[in-house]
Structure formats: structure tokens, C-alpha cells
Design a protein around this motif. Structure first.
Motif, PDB file in Angstrom:
ATOM      1  N   ALA A  57       9.990 -62.139  25.212  1.00 45.42           N
ATOM      2  CA  ALA A  57       8.983 -62.321  26.256  1.00 45.42           C
ATOM      3  C   ALA A  57       9.595 -62.117  27.637  1.00 45.42           C
ATOM      4  CB  ALA A  57       8.369 -63.713  26.147  1.00 45.42           C
ATOM      5  N   PHE A  58      10.808 -62.638  27.834  1.00 44.28           N
ATOM      6  CA  PHE A  58      11.465 -62.492  29.134  1.00 44.28           C
ATOM      7  C   PHE A  58      11.817 -61.035  29.417  1.00 44.28           C
ATOM      8  CE2 PHE A  58      15.257 -62.367  31.820  1.00 44.28           C
ATOM      9  CZ  PHE A  58      14.814 -63.078  32.927  1.00 44.28           C
ATOM     10  N   SER A  59      12.204 -60.302  28.373  1.00 45.20           N
ATOM     11  CA  SER A  59      12.573 -58.892  28.576  1.00 45.20           C
ATOM     12  C   SER A  59      11.385 -58.069  29.054  1.00 45.20           C
ATOM     13  CB  SER A  59      13.143 -58.294  27.288  1.00 45.20           C
ATOM     14  OG  SER A  59      12.122 -58.129  26.308  1.00 45.20           O
ATOM     15  N   LYS A  60      10.166 -58.520  28.722  1.00 43.89           N
ATOM     16  CA  LYS A  60       8.962 -57.796  29.126  1.00 43.89           C
ATOM     17  C   LYS A  60       8.372 -58.316  30.428  1.00 43.89           C
ATOM     18  CE  LYS A  60       7.628 -56.782  24.332  1.00 43.89           C
ATOM     19  NZ  LYS A  60       6.586 -56.995  23.291  1.00 43.89           N
ATOM     20  N   ARG A  61       8.489 -59.626  30.658  1.00 40.15           N
ATOM     21  CA  ARG A  61       7.794 -60.252  31.779  1.00 40.15           C
ATOM     22  C   ARG A  61       8.702 -60.727  32.901  1.00 40.15           C
ATOM     23  NH1 ARG A  61       1.954 -60.307  31.446  1.00 40.15           N
ATOM     24  NH2 ARG A  61       1.461 -59.917  29.242  1.00 40.15           N
ATOM     25  N   GLY A  62       9.974 -60.943  32.616  1.00 38.30           N
ATOM     26  CA  GLY A  62      10.876 -61.447  33.636  1.00 38.30           C
ATOM     27  C   GLY A  62      10.397 -62.774  34.187  1.00 38.30           C
ATOM     28  N   ARG A  63      10.304 -62.851  35.535  1.00 41.23           N
ATOM     29  CA  ARG A  63       9.852 -64.101  36.152  1.00 41.23           C
ATOM     30  C   ARG A  63       8.437 -64.476  35.766  1.00 41.23           C
ATOM     31  NH1 ARG A  63      13.372 -65.870  39.965  1.00 41.23           N
ATOM     32  NH2 ARG A  63      14.865 -64.328  40.765  1.00 41.23           N
ATOM     33  N   GLY A  64       7.680 -63.512  35.297  1.00 43.39           N
ATOM     34  CA  GLY A  64       6.302 -63.776  34.894  1.00 43.39           C
ATOM     35  C   GLY A  64       6.163 -64.295  33.481  1.00 43.39           C
TER      36      GLY A  64
END
Length: 350
Positions: free
Chosen positions: A336-343
Motif C-alpha cells: 500500500a505504501f509503495s502505491k500511495r506513499g504519504r497517502g
């Protein structure tokens, strides 16, 4: 019959892991197993309690999960725990909540079965029969997501834990259920069919409640907390997740309560350092508790003979569920972080 295993679970490079985390979550474990330095006996036992997808099982035999929590201010947490249970692979996911939370939770997903029976204007005696009947149909109960600390919700949670223990259910306790346990250690002490999932602050409070010597090295404290609580499995969340079961020998009474052999003893510590996302957003603990709950429900189905060869002792189920749940949740968070980062937010990880 002690087991002494001190193991560390590592990760596969992200380029070698399937991105379909919840569609086929166990590909993360099985497809790349030869390159993962996961203790082989743990990996094989986790795989053994996963229900087969061969058409041999009927509805419910891949796990019936209950989540108890959800009041006026908290509707997201029980949703994330219960929907994660379904996405990992449970057949049915129930939410047991206050009527003030039921409408919102029902609107989030038609896949969840919502029971708004925890009424502020009723007593635990009035609700006990309905709660007893409902829990008898489940394999595991996750207590805590969205529970809050209102007296009436805490009283219902205590009742549910008592009923679950009487029925020999597996239990996961998270969030405010851990605060509840800290106020009354007798609620869970000695019940080896339970997993506690404290974060940093929750673990600190729990350690203080059971009077763990603060001079003990941080990486060893979870083992001491487990022993102080009579062998409850502890999943200490952190930069690396530490999962410990430290029981001591089971007395005759403990053996009957936990459905194990008298004198059985386990001392085991597993560190899961599979990289997760770099943002620790709210809701990830709820995803973890629902995931651990699902694997425990699978363990209950395995224990009852729905599938498998019954070679894995019931006493292993909580630790295996905690390890598997940690691996899946951390991997989901990383994707999820790899796709959204801070989001990144819990909806992207669940």
C-alpha cells in the motif's frame, strides 16, 4: 513436552513477491518459500492450517470470525478488522456492536453480518443469552477494535471473554481490550488460546501491569509478559514484531481449560521483520487483529477435523496465527505504501 524455538522471520525482496496481497495472500509465503529464511517448521505448520481450496469444504469451514467493538465514536476499527478477515479468507465475518455504530458499519459493506446487541440501556444479564448463542456459532472472537472505554461496552467485552473461554474459543485482544486486561489481569491470565497484540504504548502499560522489571532488555520483555500472564501469546508490534509464548507447565486445571495435556510447556520466540510500509497510519492494528483472527479460525477448523491430518497440536495455533498475521499485514502495508506513499491509509492496505 516443551518446545524451545528462537526464530527470526525475514522477507523476500519486494520485486519477488506477488502484488495481489489479499487476493492470494499466501503466495507471499509459499511461492517464494525456498528463498525466505523463515523457520521451516513454522512455515510448514502455517501452511498446514490453511483450508484447502479443492471444493471439499462447505460454508463456514474456512472460518467464522467475530469482532466485538464499535460504539458511537468508533465505527472504522471494527470494520477494518472484520473486512480484513474476509479478504484474508474467512467465510463469514460478524460484527458485534452497539446500535449507535451498526448503521454506519452496515453501510460500509454488505458482506459483514452486523449484530447491534450491545445496548447501553440493557444489562449484561439481559444480553448474555443472545451473546452466548452468537458466540457458539463462531470459531474466534476478536475483542477491542472500536471498543472504547465506556462502562457498558467494557462490561459487555468482559462478558464476551468469559463466555468465549467457557466455550473454548480462540481469542484476539487488541486496542482498548488490552486496557481492559490491564485493569483486570484475571480476565485472560492462564488462557493459552488467546493472542494479545499490543503496540508500543499498550505494551508498556501491560508490562507495568504485570510488573516486568524495566531493566530486562526490550527484546526479551514479551517473553516475560507471556509468562506473567500464564502463557498467553503476545504479539508485540514494533519495527520488528516479536511473538512470544512462554507458558510454564500446565496444571490439571489449566490443561482442562486450554484443551492440552497436563504438564505441557512451551517457550518460543519468533521475530518477524518483514518490511512494512514507512507510514504508520491508524487502522493497521485493526487489519492485523482481523488477519490473526482469521488464521486462528482456520486453526479451529483444523482442530475440529474439517481438514488436515490433526498432527499440529492445538497449543501451536495462537503462535502460528500471530506469525502468519504479522507477515501478511506488514507485507500488505508495504505494498500500500509503495502505491500511495504519504497517502497510505487503512483502506489501501485492507
Amino acid at each position: 513436552m516443551g518446545e524451545h524455538n528462537h526464530s527470526t522471520c525475514q522477507c523476500v525482496p519486494s520485486s519477488r513477491i506477488s502484488s495481489s496481497v489479499f487476493v492470494q495472500p499466501w503466495l507471499i509465503v509459499t511461492t517464494n518459500a525456498p528463498t525466505m529464511p523463515v523457520p521451516k517448521h513454522i512455515l510448514n505448520q502455517i501452511k498446514a492450517i490453511i483450508p484447502p481450496l479443492n471444493g471439499s469444504l462447505h460454508k463456514g469451514q474456512s472460518g467464522r470470525v467475530g469482532v466485538l467493538g464499535g460504539a458511537l465514536d468508533y465505527t472504522g476499527a471494527p470494520f477494518f478488522a472484520s473486512i480484513s478477515a474476509l479478504r484474508v479468507g474467512a467465510d463469514l465475518s460478524h460484527v458485534i456492536c452497539s446500535p449507535t455504530a451498526a448503521g454506519a458499519i452496515k453501510s460500509y459493506s454488505p458482506d459483514l453480518i452486523v449484530h447491534p446487541i450491545l445496548r447501553e440501556d440493557q444489562t449484561t444479564d439481559q444480553v448474555k443469552s443472545a451473546l452466548d448463542s452468537l458466540l457458539s456459532r463462531l470459531h474466534v472472537l476478536v475483542v477491542g477494535p472500536g471498543l472504547g472505554r465506556e462502562d457498558y461496552m467494557i462490561n459487555y467485552a468482559k462478558l464476551a471473554v468469559k463466555i468465549a473461554k467457557e466455550q473454548g474459543m480462540y481469542l484476539v485482544l487488541d486496542a482498548d481490550a488490552l486496557w481492559m486486561v490491564g485493569q483486570d489481569l484475571g480476565l485472560i491470565r492462564g488462557y493459552r488460546r488467546a493472542v494479545l497484540t499490543p503496540n508500543v504504548m499498550e505494551f508498556k502499560r501491560l508490562s507495568e501491569s504485570v510488573k516486568i522489571d524495566p531493566s530486562i532488555p526490550p527484546e526479551e520483555r514479551a517473553m516475560h509478559v507471556s509468562r506473567a500472564l500464564g502463557g498467553v501469546t503476545v504479539l508485540q508490534k514494533g519495527a520488528s514484531d516479536i511473538i512470544c509464548t512462554n507458558t510454564g507447565e500446565a496444571s490439571k486445571e489449566q490443561a482442562e481449560l486450554n484443551k492440552i495435556k497436563e504438564g505441557e510447556s512451551t517457550e518460543e520466540r519468533v521475530v518477524v521483520d518483514v518490511p512494512g510500509g514507512l507510514k504508520r497510519c491508524g487502522g493497521q492494528g485493526d487489519i492485523l487483529s482481523g488477519t490473526v483472527g482469521t488464521i486462528m479460525a482456520w486453526g479451529k477448523c483444523y482442530e475440529s477435523g474439517a481438514f488436515g491430518d490433526s498432527s499440529i497440536p492445538s497449543s501451536r495455533i495462537p503462535l502460528l496465527a500471530a506469525v502468519g498475521g504479522s507477515m501478511v499485514t506488514r507485507t500488505a502495508s508495504r505494498h500500500a505504501f509503495s502505491k500511495r506513499g504519504r497517502g497510505e491509509h487503512p483502506s489501501t492496505a485492507s
